[in-house]
Design a protein around this motif. Structure first.
Motif, PDB file in Angstrom:
ATOM      1  N   GLU A 170       0.854  -1.183   0.000  1.00 57.93           N
ATOM      2  CA  GLU A 170       0.000   0.000   0.000  1.00 57.93           C
ATOM      3  C   GLU A 170       0.891   1.234   0.000  1.00 57.93           C
ATOM      4  N   CYS A 171       0.564   2.162  -0.883  1.00 58.92           N
ATOM      5  CA  CYS A 171       1.446   3.299  -1.186  1.00 58.92           C
ATOM      6  C   CYS A 171       1.889   4.036   0.083  1.00 58.92           C
ATOM      7  N   PRO A 172       3.168   3.955   0.455  1.00 59.70           N
ATOM      8  CA  PRO A 172       3.631   4.623   1.674  1.00 59.70           C
ATOM      9  C   PRO A 172       3.988   6.081   1.419  1.00 59.70           C
ATOM     10  N   VAL A 173       3.884   6.879   2.465  1.00 66.62           N
ATOM     11  CA  VAL A 173       4.354   8.262   2.427  1.00 66.62           C
ATOM     12  C   VAL A 173       5.656   8.313   3.224  1.00 66.62           C
ATOM     13  N   TYR A 174       6.671   8.924   2.631  1.00 64.34           N
ATOM     14  CA  TYR A 174       7.984   8.972   3.254  1.00 64.34           C
ATOM     15  C   TYR A 174       8.403  10.401   3.583  1.00 64.34           C
ATOM     16  N   LYS A 232      28.794   7.117  12.836  1.00 59.28           N
ATOM     17  CA  LYS A 232      27.345   6.957  12.824  1.00 59.28           C
ATOM     18  C   LYS A 232      26.859   5.966  11.761  1.00 59.28           C
ATOM     19  N   LEU A 233      27.777   5.410  10.966  1.00 56.77           N
ATOM     20  CA  LEU A 233      27.380   4.606   9.817  1.00 56.77           C
ATOM     21  C   LEU A 233      26.501   3.428  10.201  1.00 56.77           C
ATOM     22  N   ASP A 234      26.890   2.663  11.201  1.00 55.83           N
ATOM     23  CA  ASP A 234      26.083   1.505  11.600  1.00 55.83           C
ATOM     24  C   ASP A 234      24.677   1.931  12.019  1.00 55.83           C
ATOM     25  N   ASN A 235      24.591   3.038  12.719  1.00 61.92           N
ATOM     26  CA  ASN A 235      23.281   3.550  13.140  1.00 61.92           C
ATOM     27  C   ASN A 235      22.449   3.970  11.929  1.00 61.92           C
ATOM     28  N   TYR A 236      23.075   4.638  10.973  1.00 67.36           N
ATOM     29  CA  TYR A 236      22.366   5.018   9.750  1.00 67.36           C
ATOM     30  C   TYR A 236      21.770   3.787   9.063  1.00 67.36           C
ATOM     31  N   ILE A 237      22.562   2.739   8.959  1.00 63.67           N
ATOM     32  CA  ILE A 237      22.131   1.536   8.244  1.00 63.67           C
ATOM     33  C   ILE A 237      20.983   0.841   8.971  1.00 63.67           C
ATOM     34  N   LYS A 238      21.123   0.705  10.284  1.00 59.17           N
ATOM     35  CA  LYS A 238      20.161  -0.092  11.057  1.00 59.17           C
ATOM     36  C   LYS A 238      18.853   0.644  11.341  1.00 59.17           C
ATOM     37  N   ASN A 239      18.896   1.965  11.427  1.00 57.18           N
ATOM     38  CA  ASN A 239      17.742   2.712  11.928  1.00 57.18           C
ATOM     39  C   ASN A 239      17.043   3.567  10.876  1.00 57.18           C
ATOM     40  N   ASN A 240      17.280   3.282   9.609  1.00 58.50           N
ATOM     41  CA  ASN A 240      16.582   3.982   8.538  1.00 58.50           C
ATOM     42  C   ASN A 240      16.036   2.973   7.538  1.00 58.50           C
ATOM     43  N   ARG A 241      14.806   3.205   7.125  1.00 56.03           N
ATOM     44  CA  ARG A 241      14.174   2.281   6.183  1.00 56.03           C
ATOM     45  C   ARG A 241      14.938   2.262   4.860  1.00 56.03           C
ATOM     46  N   HIS A 242      15.290   3.435   4.380  1.00 60.22           N
ATOM     47  CA  HIS A 242      16.114   3.552   3.170  1.00 60.22           C
ATOM     48  C   HIS A 242      17.233   4.544   3.463  1.00 60.22           C
ATOM     49  N   PHE A 243      18.448   4.155   3.127  1.00 56.75           N
ATOM     50  CA  PHE A 243      19.612   4.980   3.441  1.00 56.75           C
ATOM     51  C   PHE A 243      20.658   4.822   2.345  1.00 56.75           C
ATOM     52  N   GLU A 244      21.179   5.944   1.883  1.00 57.00           N
ATOM     53  CA  GLU A 244      22.293   5.929   0.931  1.00 57.00           C
ATOM     54  C   GLU A 244      23.164   7.146   1.195  1.00 57.00           C
ATOM     55  N   PHE A 245      24.386   7.109   0.664  1.00 58.28           N
ATOM     56  CA  PHE A 245      25.283   8.241   0.875  1.00 58.28           C
ATOM     57  C   PHE A 245      26.244   8.374  -0.292  1.00 58.28           C
ATOM     58  N   TYR A 246      26.828   9.577  -0.390  1.00 58.40           N
ATOM     59  CA  TYR A 246      27.737   9.910  -1.477  1.00 58.40           C
ATOM     60  C   TYR A 246      29.042  10.433  -0.896  1.00 58.40           C
ATOM     61  N   ILE A 247      30.131   9.786  -1.297  1.00 56.20           N
ATOM     62  CA  ILE A 247      31.472  10.217  -0.926  1.00 56.20           C
ATOM     63  C   ILE A 247      32.008  11.110  -2.051  1.00 56.20           C
ATOM     64  N   PHE A 248      32.543  12.272  -1.696  1.00 56.72           N
ATOM     65  CA  PHE A 248      33.085  13.184  -2.699  1.00 56.72           C
ATOM     66  C   PHE A 248      34.610  13.099  -2.686  1.00 56.72           C
ATOM     67  N   VAL A 308      24.362  12.512   2.959  1.00 57.16           N
ATOM     68  CA  VAL A 308      23.577  11.430   3.538  1.00 57.16           C
ATOM     69  C   VAL A 308      22.113  11.624   3.175  1.00 57.16           C
ATOM     70  N   LYS A 309      21.486  10.572   2.630  1.00 59.57           N
ATOM     71  CA  LYS A 309      20.067  10.616   2.271  1.00 59.57           C
ATOM     72  C   LYS A 309      19.338   9.515   3.031  1.00 59.57           C
ATOM     73  N   ARG A 310      18.209   9.889   3.660  1.00 57.59           N
ATOM     74  CA  ARG A 310      17.421   8.921   4.435  1.00 57.59           C
ATOM     75  C   ARG A 310      15.942   9.074   4.106  1.00 57.59           C
ATOM     76  N   MET A 311      15.231   7.952   4.104  1.00 57.50           N
ATOM     77  CA  MET A 311      13.788   7.957   3.901  1.00 57.50           C
ATOM     78  C   MET A 311      13.135   7.045   4.923  1.00 57.50           C
ATOM     79  N   ASN A 312      12.106   7.576   5.594  1.00 55.32           N
ATOM     80  CA  ASN A 312      11.374   6.810   6.594  1.00 55.32           C
ATOM     81  C   ASN A 312       9.886   7.128   6.517  1.00 55.32           C
ATOM     82  N   ILE A 313       9.064   6.197   6.995  1.00 58.62           N
ATOM     83  CA  ILE A 313       7.614   6.347   6.955  1.00 58.62           C
ATOM     84  C   ILE A 313       7.191   7.609   7.706  1.00 58.62           C
TER      85      ILE A 313
END
Length: 445
Positions: free
Chosen positions: A185-189, A204-220, A228-233
């Protein structure tokens, strides 16, 4: 049925092109069956093209090319089981819009949504979030036109021996004409984007991975700033995204193109431009339907390699990547994209039997990439990296046999379903091995 003779094709990144004898545009499953049967009669080989977003020569052929661009849309939705059956040529962005109107969505998507659903499945396209597998893990059943022109349905219940092999098949088993997907069912994030200093980010990396529904990051490269990009309900109502999309177009496309062109003309400015891009990261906090947030428009063309490593190697691999870029002084300004994906049991999935981190390296189109990619590949190999099937890589048959323990079983099914190699091309034979066609013994008289 539309058929074009000698039409040139080129992939999105313009790394490969070709001029097949004929290109077909079937609009029904019956027309796909007819094409395959005629190819069998004439001894022709077939490859299938979607959006052309593979950086390799996966679809290259001088014989018959089949586009499923006219075989699209939702055929059926089953609300009792939360599944939807779609035709193989359906683009991911099209599917997202159609599902939204019905109140549903795919549970996860990648950051590009122009691929066809069949192509995304066949190459192991993925999103991010350790609670989710790649897109093929959303599949409940596939309908494939095999080399004899027969329709083969594979699922956990039907022809189950083929199912886990067929989910990432590189188009080597036949033409995927229908896909049955599980949906939600279409979620709102709530989407959050921020920049974090690298030392704090690593803490904080382990925390980012474990505690976010969707998580990605970009190294420059050459910068200590990480995007750091995060998406949660979210319980909030979706916002209008007009200004957000405008910003994406301006910052991640038009401005990036101008700066990248400058790097192409003056490569030694890459270090400065990478630092400038990192400083330009703006903090964002918006709420929207999920399918509107996963993907970002990609108008600036580039070349890319992407490797999947066991998740526990992520930190040391990042440290080594950053050190190597500094020491070798690579002229690169594109950020390095990193995502996390759950383990699965799909035979040729890069995430097979291991929680995974995907690390993608990009170079602006027209800039030399060989030295940079070679050094990054060497690091990824050190950490048991498996290449993304749609991205450039230098793995050979022996390498792939070691990395994919089920590859021999996959090849046995390929030979069973397509003994004459109708759906193979030179690139697949280079990576997987040549098709061994047994000839009938000649009669002597």
């Amino acid at each position: 049925m539309k058929r074009e003779q000698g039409k040139k094709w080129r992939n999105w990144a313009e790394t490969h092109e070709g001029k097949p004898e004929s290109t077909f545009y079937p609009s029904s499953v019956d027309e796909v069956v007819a094409i395959v049967k005629e190819a069998a009669n004439q001894g022709k080989k077939i490859r299938v093209i979607g959006a052309g977003h593979s950086f390799t020569n996966l679809v290259g052929t001088e014989q018959w090319l089949v586009s499923l661009d006219q075989l699209t849309g939702i055929e059926q939705i089953d609300e009792a089981t939360n599944t939807v059956t779609v035709f193989g040529g359906t683009r991911l962005y099209q599917l997202g819009k159609e599902l939204e109107r019905l109140g549903y969505a795919q549970e996860n998507l990648g950051d590009i949504n122009v691929q066809s659903i069949a192509g995304a499945i066949s190459t192991g396209t993925h999103g991010t979030g350790l609670s989710f597998g790649n897109i093929p893990t959303q599949v409940k059943a596939l309908t494939i036109v095999t080399a004899t022109g027969e329709l083969l349905t594979v699922s956990e219940e039907e022809n189950a021996d083929y199912f886990k092999a067929s989910l990432v098949s590189l188009g080597a088993f036949g033409i995927i004409v229908k896909v049955k997907l599980k949906v939600v069912e279409c979620p709102v994030y709530e989407y959050r984007c921020e920049k974090v200093n690298y030392p704090l980010f690593v803490e904080k990396l382990d925390n980012y991975i474990k505690n976010n529904r969707h998580f990605e990051f970009y190294i420059f490269p050459y910068s200590d700033l990480v995007q750091v990009k995060r998406m949660n309900i979210s319980e909030n109502k979706p916002e209008r995204l007009f200004f957000h999309h405008c910003k994406d177009l301006v910052m991640e496309n038009y401005l990036l193109y101008v700066l990248s062109t400058g790097c192409k003309w003056f490569p030694k400015r890459s270090r400065m431009i990478s630092k400038l891009l990192a400083k330009g990261i703006s903090e964002t906090n918006i709420t929207a339907n999920s399918h509107q947030l996963f993907a970002t428009p990609r108008l600036v063309k580039f070349t890319e390699i992407e490797y999947c490593i066991p998740l526990h190697y992520l930190k040391p691999a990042l440290d080594e990547v950053r050190t190597c870029i500094e020491e070798k002084n690579h002229e690169v300004h594109f950020p390095i994209e990193c995502r996390v994906v759950n383990a699965d049991d799909i035979w040729l999935s890069p995430s097979y039997k291991r929680e995974s981190a995907y690390i993608a390296f990009h170079m602006f189109k027209g800039m030399p990439y060989e030295s940079y990619f070679s050094d990054m590949e060497a690091i990824m190999r050190k950490y048991e990296g498996r290449p993304h099937w749609a991205k450039m890589h230098n793995m050979n048959q022996e390498d792939l046999q070691i990395l994919y323990p089920k590859l021999p079983d996959f090849l046995a099914i390929r030979e069973e379903l397509d003994p004459n190699g109708m759906f193979m091309n030179e690139y697949l034979e280079e990576k997987l091995g040549k098709v061994r066609v047994e000839k009938e013994p000649m009669e002597m008289g």
